[in-house]
Scaffold this motif. Structure first.
Motif, mmCIF file in Angstrom:
data_model
loop_
_atom_site.group_PDB
_atom_site.id
_atom_site.type_symbol
_atom_site.label_atom_id
_atom_site.label_comp_id
_atom_site.label_asym_id
_atom_site.label_seq_id
_atom_site.Cartn_x
_atom_site.Cartn_y
_atom_site.Cartn_z
ATOM 1 N N ALA A 101 -88.264 -39.477 -6.437
ATOM 2 C CA ALA A 101 -87.350 -40.595 -5.752
ATOM 3 C C ALA A 101 -86.741 -39.603 -4.125
ATOM 4 O O ALA A 101 -87.055 -40.167 -3.269
ATOM 5 C CB ALA A 101 -86.861 -41.402 -6.036
ATOM 6 N N CYS A 124 -88.997 -38.929 -1.104
ATOM 7 C CA CYS A 124 -89.603 -39.813 -0.511
ATOM 8 C C CYS A 124 -88.820 -39.337 1.532
ATOM 9 O O CYS A 124 -87.313 -38.935 1.384
ATOM 10 C CB CYS A 124 -87.936 -41.100 -0.332
ATOM 11 S SG CYS A 124 -89.065 -41.751 -2.078
ATOM 12 N N GLY A 132 -86.612 -42.996 2.360
ATOM 13 C CA GLY A 132 -85.605 -43.622 1.410
ATOM 14 C C GLY A 132 -84.915 -42.432 1.343
ATOM 15 O O GLY A 132 -83.255 -43.385 1.001
ATOM 16 N N VAL A 139 -80.944 -43.831 0.894
ATOM 17 C CA VAL A 139 -80.263 -43.845 -0.187
ATOM 18 C C VAL A 139 -78.429 -42.967 0.314
ATOM 19 O O VAL A 139 -77.985 -43.853 -0.201
ATOM 20 C CB VAL A 139 -80.835 -42.571 -1.238
ATOM 21 C CG1 VAL A 139 -80.120 -41.258 -0.447
ATOM 22 C CG2 VAL A 139 -79.762 -43.226 -2.649
ATOM 23 N N CYS A 166 -82.080 -48.617 -0.714
ATOM 24 C CA CYS A 166 -82.181 -47.940 -1.416
ATOM 25 C C CYS A 166 -81.643 -47.089 -1.487
ATOM 26 O O CYS A 166 -80.625 -46.090 -2.493
ATOM 27 C CB CYS A 166 -82.906 -46.635 -0.807
ATOM 28 S SG CYS A 166 -84.906 -46.712 -0.373
ATOM 29 N N CYS A 215 -80.144 -46.219 -5.682
ATOM 30 C CA CYS A 215 -81.709 -46.522 -6.528
ATOM 31 C C CYS A 215 -82.289 -46.140 -7.518
ATOM 32 O O CYS A 215 -81.485 -45.328 -8.123
ATOM 33 C CB CYS A 215 -82.466 -45.561 -5.211
ATOM 34 S SG CYS A 215 -83.781 -45.100 -6.008
ATOM 35 N N ASP A 274 -92.580 -42.288 -2.465
ATOM 36 C CA ASP A 274 -93.415 -43.424 -2.202
ATOM 37 C C ASP A 274 -94.454 -41.944 -1.327
ATOM 38 O O ASP A 274 -94.293 -41.244 -1.738
ATOM 39 C CB ASP A 274 -92.425 -44.244 -1.159
ATOM 40 C CG ASP A 274 -93.086 -44.843 0.246
ATOM 41 O OD1 ASP A 274 -93.925 -45.096 -0.002
ATOM 42 O OD2 ASP A 274 -92.295 -45.179 0.188
ATOM 43 N N ARG A 333 -91.843 -47.923 1.945
ATOM 44 C CA ARG A 333 -91.342 -47.724 3.181
ATOM 45 C C ARG A 333 -91.434 -47.048 4.288
ATOM 46 O O ARG A 333 -91.098 -47.231 5.366
ATOM 47 C CB ARG A 333 -89.264 -47.431 2.431
ATOM 48 C CG ARG A 333 -89.103 -48.520 2.001
ATOM 49 C CD ARG A 333 -87.948 -48.817 1.935
ATOM 50 N NE ARG A 333 -87.098 -49.526 1.141
ATOM 51 C CZ ARG A 333 -87.148 -49.731 -0.456
ATOM 52 N NH1 ARG A 333 -87.982 -48.907 -0.776
ATOM 53 N NH2 ARG A 333 -86.937 -51.117 -0.957
ATOM 54 N N HIS A 383 -86.177 -52.114 4.655
ATOM 55 C CA HIS A 383 -84.921 -51.261 4.806
ATOM 56 C C HIS A 383 -83.558 -51.858 3.815
ATOM 57 O O HIS A 383 -83.648 -50.747 3.481
ATOM 58 C CB HIS A 383 -84.661 -50.008 5.494
ATOM 59 C CG HIS A 383 -85.894 -49.840 6.482
ATOM 60 N ND1 HIS A 383 -87.183 -49.466 5.728
ATOM 61 C CD2 HIS A 383 -86.408 -49.147 7.741
ATOM 62 C CE1 HIS A 383 -87.771 -48.224 6.221
ATOM 63 N NE2 HIS A 383 -88.043 -48.344 7.057
#
Length: 188
Positions: free
Chosen positions: A16, A19, A22, A26, A33, A36, A86, A113, A137
């Protein structure tokens, strides 16, 4: 591959932290996110999980990646792309399309996303056995309008039944259903 306790069949995860969208979201309070799940819990508790995700990430550029994925997926009925992580690039997305075309009896689902990789393709280009759900989002944000299949997260509403089913899909396969335009997940 990943075998989550929630879903029917195998899934595929990437780190992650890598991403494209993301990794920015985050840091945004109120975003889906923020906090996450794939940056905590078992994803970080066991170093082997993170190491395997990075190994998968590095393998995407290998010429044998498509066939290796086909061999692992072909006996599944349902498959989820990216239970963590992702899409990494347009080339990665095209390779996923190729895997789907070579596994026609498998139903594939991919939440994302990464709008920048979808805006340049026609939804008709997506293989028939793959549903890509463009995820909004922000929590309580409505679905995007540029893509036919979406997912959202609600702070007090949801259509996903998993929380009432011990956190599992059970017999539900709505995420894989092209007749369902939007899935709303509860904030967790």
């Amino acid at each position: 591959m990943t075998r989550t306790s929630k879903m029917p069949g195998l899934s595929y995860s990437l780190p992650a932290w890598e991403c494209k969208t993301g990794a920015k979201l985050v840091k945004v309070p109120g975003s889906v996110c923020a906090g996450c799940y794939a940056m905590k819990g078992n994803y970080t508790r066991y170093p082997a999980i993170k190491a395997a995700q990075y190994k998968r990430l590095a393998s995407i550029s290998r010429p044998e990646w498509v066939m290796a994925m086909v061999i692992q997926i072909k006996r599944q009925k349902y498959f989820r792309w990216h239970d963590a992580g992702d899409i990494q690039s347009p080339e990665h997305l095209q390779k996923i399309f190729e895997v789907c075309k070579l596994t026609p009896s498998v139903k594939h689902w991919m939440p994302t996303r990464e709008a920048q990789f979808l805006k340049d393709i026609d939804p008709a280009q997506v293989p028939d056995n793959l549903i890509i759900r463009m995820s909004s989002h922000m929590i309580d944000q409505g679905p995007v309008t540029f893509w036919p299949h979406t997912s959202t997260v609600g702070s007090s509403t949801r259509t996903c039944p998993a929380p009432d089913q011990d956190g599992k899909c059970g017999s539900c396969r709505t995420c894989w259903d092209r007749n369902t335009p939007n899935i709303e997940y509860g904030k967790h």
